[in-house]
Motif scaffolding. Structure first.
Motif, PDB file in Angstrom:
ATOM      1  N   LEU A 160       0.811  -1.099   0.067  1.00 52.09           N
ATOM      2  CA  LEU A 160       0.159  -0.003  -0.098  1.00 52.09           C
ATOM      3  C   LEU A 160       0.859   1.403  -0.009  1.00 52.09           C
ATOM      4  O   LEU A 160       0.184   2.450   0.142  1.00 52.09           O
ATOM      5  CB  LEU A 160      -1.020  -0.152   0.980  1.00 52.09           C
ATOM      6  CG  LEU A 160      -2.003  -1.047   1.204  1.00 52.09           C
ATOM      7  CD1 LEU A 160      -2.905  -0.978   2.331  1.00 52.09           C
ATOM      8  CD2 LEU A 160      -2.734  -1.020  -0.080  1.00 52.09           C
TER       9      LEU A 160
ATOM     10  N   SER B 111       2.636   4.352  -1.548  1.00 53.67           N
ATOM     11  CA  SER B 111       2.342   5.075  -2.706  1.00 53.67           C
ATOM     12  C   SER B 111       3.584   5.105  -3.629  1.00 53.67           C
ATOM     13  O   SER B 111       4.530   4.478  -3.239  1.00 53.67           O
ATOM     14  CB  SER B 111       2.140   6.707  -2.337  1.00 53.67           C
ATOM     15  OG  SER B 111       1.048   6.760  -1.572  1.00 53.67           O
TER      16      SER B 111
ATOM     17  N   GLU C   1      -4.628   0.269  -6.162  1.00 50.16           N
ATOM     18  CA  GLU C   1      -4.483  -0.732  -4.906  1.00 50.16           C
ATOM     19  C   GLU C   1      -4.768  -1.999  -5.097  1.00 50.16           C
ATOM     20  O   GLU C   1      -5.675  -2.435  -5.886  1.00 50.16           O
ATOM     21  CB  GLU C   1      -5.522   0.066  -3.932  1.00 50.16           C
ATOM     22  CG  GLU C   1      -5.635  -0.634  -2.663  1.00 50.16           C
ATOM     23  CD  GLU C   1      -6.726  -0.170  -1.873  1.00 50.16           C
ATOM     24  OE1 GLU C   1      -7.289  -0.677  -0.857  1.00 50.16           O
ATOM     25  OE2 GLU C   1      -7.116   0.980  -2.012  1.00 50.16           O
TER      26      GLU C   1
ATOM     27  N   LYS D  52      -7.820  -6.478  -1.759  1.00 46.10           N
ATOM     28  CA  LYS D  52      -7.920  -6.401  -0.357  1.00 46.10           C
ATOM     29  C   LYS D  52      -7.411  -7.934   0.106  1.00 46.10           C
ATOM     30  O   LYS D  52      -6.566  -8.138   1.103  1.00 46.10           O
ATOM     31  CB  LYS D  52      -9.335  -6.183   0.196  1.00 46.10           C
ATOM     32  CG  LYS D  52      -9.244  -5.777   1.598  1.00 46.10           C
ATOM     33  CD  LYS D  52     -10.632  -5.502   2.312  1.00 46.10           C
ATOM     34  CE  LYS D  52     -10.613  -5.260   3.456  1.00 46.10           C
ATOM     35  NZ  LYS D  52     -11.918  -4.896   4.054  1.00 46.10           N
TER      36      LYS D  52
ATOM     37  N   HIS E 278      -0.590   2.426   8.786  1.00 46.26           N
ATOM     38  CA  HIS E 278       0.214   2.711   7.853  1.00 46.26           C
ATOM     39  C   HIS E 278      -0.370   4.061   7.178  1.00 46.26           C
ATOM     40  O   HIS E 278      -1.542   4.160   7.155  1.00 46.26           O
ATOM     41  CB  HIS E 278       0.006   1.496   6.760  1.00 46.26           C
ATOM     42  CG  HIS E 278       0.763   1.639   5.303  1.00 46.26           C
ATOM     43  ND1 HIS E 278       0.466   2.670   4.078  1.00 46.26           N
ATOM     44  CD2 HIS E 278       2.095   1.246   4.811  1.00 46.26           C
ATOM     45  CE1 HIS E 278       1.208   2.760   3.283  1.00 46.26           C
ATOM     46  NE2 HIS E 278       2.101   1.849   3.735  1.00 46.26           N
TER      47      HIS E 278
ATOM     48  N   ASP F 288       0.019   7.111   4.314  1.00 43.46           N
ATOM     49  CA  ASP F 288       0.497   7.418   3.211  1.00 43.46           C
ATOM     50  C   ASP F 288      -0.058   8.709   2.481  1.00 43.46           C
ATOM     51  O   ASP F 288      -1.052   9.154   3.108  1.00 43.46           O
ATOM     52  CB  ASP F 288       0.259   6.428   1.916  1.00 43.46           C
ATOM     53  CG  ASP F 288       1.366   5.828   1.447  1.00 43.46           C
ATOM     54  OD1 ASP F 288       2.173   6.787   0.895  1.00 43.46           O
ATOM     55  OD2 ASP F 288       2.155   4.697   1.064  1.00 43.46           O
TER      56      ASP F 288
ATOM     57  N   ASP G  12      -1.725  10.722  -1.302  1.00 41.16           N
ATOM     58  CA  ASP G  12      -2.136  10.528  -2.591  1.00 41.16           C
ATOM     59  C   ASP G  12      -2.601  11.976  -2.950  1.00 41.16           C
ATOM     60  O   ASP G  12      -3.038  12.830  -2.361  1.00 41.16           O
ATOM     61  CB  ASP G  12      -3.435   9.746  -2.603  1.00 41.16           C
ATOM     62  CG  ASP G  12      -3.909   9.787  -3.851  1.00 41.16           C
ATOM     63  OD1 ASP G  12      -3.772   8.703  -4.935  1.00 41.16           O
ATOM     64  OD2 ASP G  12      -5.101  10.412  -4.109  1.00 41.16           O
TER      65      ASP G  12
ATOM     66  N   ILE H 204      -3.880   9.235   3.537  1.00 44.08           N
ATOM     67  CA  ILE H 204      -4.573   7.762   3.533  1.00 44.08           C
ATOM     68  C   ILE H 204      -4.085   7.001   4.596  1.00 44.08           C
ATOM     69  O   ILE H 204      -2.907   6.763   4.983  1.00 44.08           O
ATOM     70  CB  ILE H 204      -4.291   6.892   2.333  1.00 44.08           C
ATOM     71  CG1 ILE H 204      -5.179   7.685   0.923  1.00 44.08           C
ATOM     72  CG2 ILE H 204      -4.946   5.539   2.277  1.00 44.08           C
ATOM     73  CD1 ILE H 204      -4.532   7.050  -0.141  1.00 44.08           C
TER      74      ILE H 204
ATOM     75  N   SER I 153      -4.287   3.243   6.531  1.00 41.54           N
ATOM     76  CA  SER I 153      -4.557   1.765   6.299  1.00 41.54           C
ATOM     77  C   SER I 153      -4.127   1.104   7.506  1.00 41.54           C
ATOM     78  O   SER I 153      -3.123   1.291   8.046  1.00 41.54           O
ATOM     79  CB  SER I 153      -3.663   1.371   5.001  1.00 41.54           C
ATOM     80  OG  SER I 153      -4.080   2.389   4.155  1.00 41.54           O
TER      81      SER I 153
ATOM     82  N   TYR J  39      -9.340  -0.599   7.806  1.00 39.26           N
ATOM     83  CA  TYR J  39      -8.584  -1.262   6.628  1.00 39.26           C
ATOM     84  C   TYR J  39      -8.168   0.063   5.713  1.00 39.26           C
ATOM     85  O   TYR J  39      -6.781   0.026   5.630  1.00 39.26           O
ATOM     86  CB  TYR J  39      -9.222  -2.343   5.860  1.00 39.26           C
ATOM     87  CG  TYR J  39      -8.538  -2.833   4.475  1.00 39.26           C
ATOM     88  CD1 TYR J  39      -7.451  -3.550   4.680  1.00 39.26           C
ATOM     89  CD2 TYR J  39      -8.890  -2.247   3.402  1.00 39.26           C
ATOM     90  CE1 TYR J  39      -6.400  -4.060   3.708  1.00 39.26           C
ATOM     91  CE2 TYR J  39      -7.866  -2.501   2.106  1.00 39.26           C
ATOM     92  CZ  TYR J  39      -7.129  -3.380   2.426  1.00 39.26           C
ATOM     93  OH  TYR J  39      -6.188  -3.802   1.470  1.00 39.26           O
ATOM     94  N   ARG J  40      -8.765   0.747   5.473  1.00 40.76           N
ATOM     95  CA  ARG J  40      -8.584   1.965   4.707  1.00 40.76           C
ATOM     96  C   ARG J  40      -9.470   3.066   4.980  1.00 40.76           C
ATOM     97  O   ARG J  40     -10.647   2.988   4.791  1.00 40.76           O
ATOM     98  CB  ARG J  40      -8.554   1.508   3.254  1.00 40.76           C
ATOM     99  CG  ARG J  40      -7.652   2.467   2.440  1.00 40.76           C
ATOM    100  CD  ARG J  40      -6.802   1.360   1.474  1.00 40.76           C
ATOM    101  NE  ARG J  40      -6.233   2.210   0.261  1.00 40.76           N
ATOM    102  CZ  ARG J  40      -4.914   2.612   0.175  1.00 40.76           C
ATOM    103  NH1 ARG J  40      -4.152   2.220   1.263  1.00 40.76           N
ATOM    104  NH2 ARG J  40      -4.352   2.998  -0.867  1.00 40.76           N
TER     105      ARG J  40
ATOM    106  N   ASP K  68     -13.560   2.023   5.356  1.00 39.45           N
ATOM    107  CA  ASP K  68     -13.592   0.599   5.162  1.00 39.45           C
ATOM    108  C   ASP K  68     -13.179   0.074   6.519  1.00 39.45           C
ATOM    109  O   ASP K  68     -11.759  -0.360   6.970  1.00 39.45           O
ATOM    110  CB  ASP K  68     -12.518  -0.020   3.865  1.00 39.45           C
ATOM    111  CG  ASP K  68     -12.797  -1.410   3.929  1.00 39.45           C
ATOM    112  OD1 ASP K  68     -13.581  -1.928   4.529  1.00 39.45           O
ATOM    113  OD2 ASP K  68     -12.275  -2.094   2.972  1.00 39.45           O
TER     114      ASP K  68
END
Length: 541
Positions: free
Chosen positions: A32, A34, A65, A68, A268, A270, A272, A278, A280, A297-298, A474
């Motif tokens: 995940l 970037s 991505e 999942k 995590h 990141d 975008d 983001i 995660s 999850y995200r 999510d």
């Protein structure tokens, strides 16, 4: 009892990376992460090679991505030997058509190239906006309109405005309108709009498509609007500059590439171009079970819709999509210690692309820091035990991941705050400057019609508008099989006097939503709690 994750309400304060290239301990990217600088350069080379001698305009490049299940399988293996596919999604304009291209980085090839023919257009590039904003200054009708108002052309600045659509027939597909302001020695340009001139620019042709000078109203005065050197307050002795937040032993969180560990949390983070931050794979450690249990999850901002409520010719179509049209990540600013972030923060860089596909570094667009403002997470004083006074206090220390995006006149402060209680508080705060409209009125007594806003100074209306933030969330609460549950209060009438003299009480009625339409919820004054639960997982009770 099922495990749960409570959804808290999001309050908007209306007052108003790609991360640095890094690898995991095993020497490969997290699935995940970037796209790195070298990967973005690789994408440009692959796409350009497929369209030799054709002008390609890059509007967005980001990670495509992985599925999942592949990601979850990858992180469940201690020493994975095979990575999920490494792909990029590319949005381009080629021959005035929008292309959605999927690039396979491992094979240096294009997996798919589809022409998009639905509603909407790609995110604007800063380069095409800059070119469009210069067009009026060599356009004689505009020059004449400025001279007619007694203004100096060199003090006029221009800004792009996307155009909402209400079914009108249009000659050009991709277009913007231009908004004008008068500086005259000031920097607070939004307080000095030049009203009544409408210029539409066709971006594909990069020409002025239409021009209308329909009315003249005074430019609002500059007095008292300068935020660079504001007028000092005679009775204020509050000195906040120079305040510092220190951690002599350093921060207690760790940052390994894009992976963050703090207290019982790991996740995590990141960057975008479109979404900004983001988050995660957020999990929290269960000390009783000796394992991490998944929560999210995200999660990221999907869109920010800002419609203005003015029906006039120059304003009716100001309905901005701040993420989809301008890019929440692309609009991120460089954060500074002791300013937007405390001195104890750590910073992460990002990468964006120019319209020719060349990647560029965006330094310090995300900061991470531990936050404590003297608040209390939990406390109790016990006085019921004879001869003893027992006190226990836990300070409310949390970890904040922050980004600031400046989209025109507004600055959005986006925070993801991880709490020791196991919750994630998501906050979007707005600051900056209101969008103003110049009018003929100098006093509210003169107004005898709807002006679509509030007269806040002479010749100045603050136009009514909204900010609607949509999040992609999510949740994986202790696993993937989650249900959405509403818990509402219900008043029960009680008539059995033998059992209790009370006449009523309230109880909680829980309902599990079976479809998305059932799950639609209008927040209001009615007491309600919204939960995501995993009914398959049980505690001891």
């Amino acid at each position: 009892m099922p495990l749960f994750f409570k959804i808290s309400h999001l309050f908007l304060l209306l007052f108003v990376s790609t991360l640095s290239s890094s690898s995991s301990p095993f020497g490969y990217n997290h699935p995940l992460d970037s796209l790195t600088l070298s990967e973005l350069t690789q994408v440009k080379t692959i796409v350009k090679k497929s369209y030799l001698l054709i002008n390609v305009t890059f509007h967005y490049v980001g990670l495509n991505e992985p599925e999942k299940p592949l990601v979850l399988s990858w992180i469940s293996i201690n020493h994975p030997t095979k990575n999920p596919p490494r792909e990029a999604i590319v949005i381009t304009q080629i021959d005035q058509k929008t292309h959605e291209i999927i690039v396979d980085l491992s094979s240096d090839s294009i997996l798919s190239d589809k022409i998009y023919d639905g509603h909407g257009y790609p995110m604007l590039t800063s380069q095409e906006q800059n070119v469009a904003e210069k067009l009026p200054f060599t356009y004689q009708p505009f020059i004449s309109s400025i001279e007619k108002r007694g203004l100096r052309l060199k003090e006029v600045v221009c800004q792009s405005s996307t155009v909402g659509w209400y079914g009108e027939k249009r000659k050009s597909n991709r277009m913007i309108k231009l908004i004008y302001y008068y500086l005259d020695g000031m920097v607070n340009l939004y307080m000095r709009p030049i009203e009544g001139i409408t210029i539409v620019v066709g971006l594909d042709q990069m020409k002025i498509a239409s021009y209308l000078d329909r009315l003249m109203v005074p430019v609002p005065k500059a007095d008292g609007t300068d935020y660079i050197e504001p007028k000092p307050r005679a009775r204020s002795n509050l000195q906040l500059d120079g305040k510092r937040i220190m951690q002599p032993d350093g921060p207690t969180f760790t940052l390994d590439g894009n992976a963050v560990r703090w207290a019982d949390w790991k996740f995590h983070v990141d960057y975008d171009m479109r979404a900004g931050i983001i988050i995660s794979l957020a999990s929290i450690f269960d000390d009783d079970k000796g394992e991490f249990r998944s929560v999210l999850y995200r999660g990221f901002i999907s869109e920010v819709f800002v419609p203005y409520m003015d029906l006039s010719e120059d304003w009716y179509d100001r309905t901005f999509f701040d993420a989809g049209e301008f890019g929440f990540g692309l609009s991120a600013v460089e954060l500074q210690a002791s300013k937007e972030c405390p001195e104890n923060a750590k910073f992460l860089d990002g990468y964006s692309i120019y319209q020719d596909g060349t990647p560029g570094k965006m330094p310090n667009v995300i900061c991470i820091f531990e936050h404590y403002a003297g608040d209390i997470m939990w406390r109790h004083t016990e006085l019921a035990i004879p001869g003893e006074v027992i006190e226990k206090v836990k300070p409310a220390v949390s970890l904040v991941v922050r980004m600031v995006s400046t989209v025109g006149n507004y600055d959005y402060i986006t925070d993801y705050e991880f709490k020791q209680s196991g919750s994630i508080k998501v906050t979007a705060s707005l600051t900056g400057i209101m969008e103003m409209k110049a009018v003929k009125y100098t006093n509210s007594d003169q107004i005898n019609q709807d002006v679509y806003g509030t007269l806040v100074a002479e010749n100045t209306i603050a136009v009514n508008h909204d900010h609607f933030l949509t999040y992609h969330i999510d949740l994986d609460v202790d696993g993937r099989n989650n249900s959405f549950l509403k818990a509402k209060q219900k008043t029960e009438r009680f008539k059995d006097k033998k059992m209790s003299p009370r006449k009523s009480y309230w109880t909680v009625v829980k309902q599990t939503m079976k479809t998305e339409s059932e799950g639609r919820t209008q927040l209001g004054l009615e007491p309600a709690e919204l939960w995501f639960v995993n009914a398959e997982k049980k505690t001891k009770v």
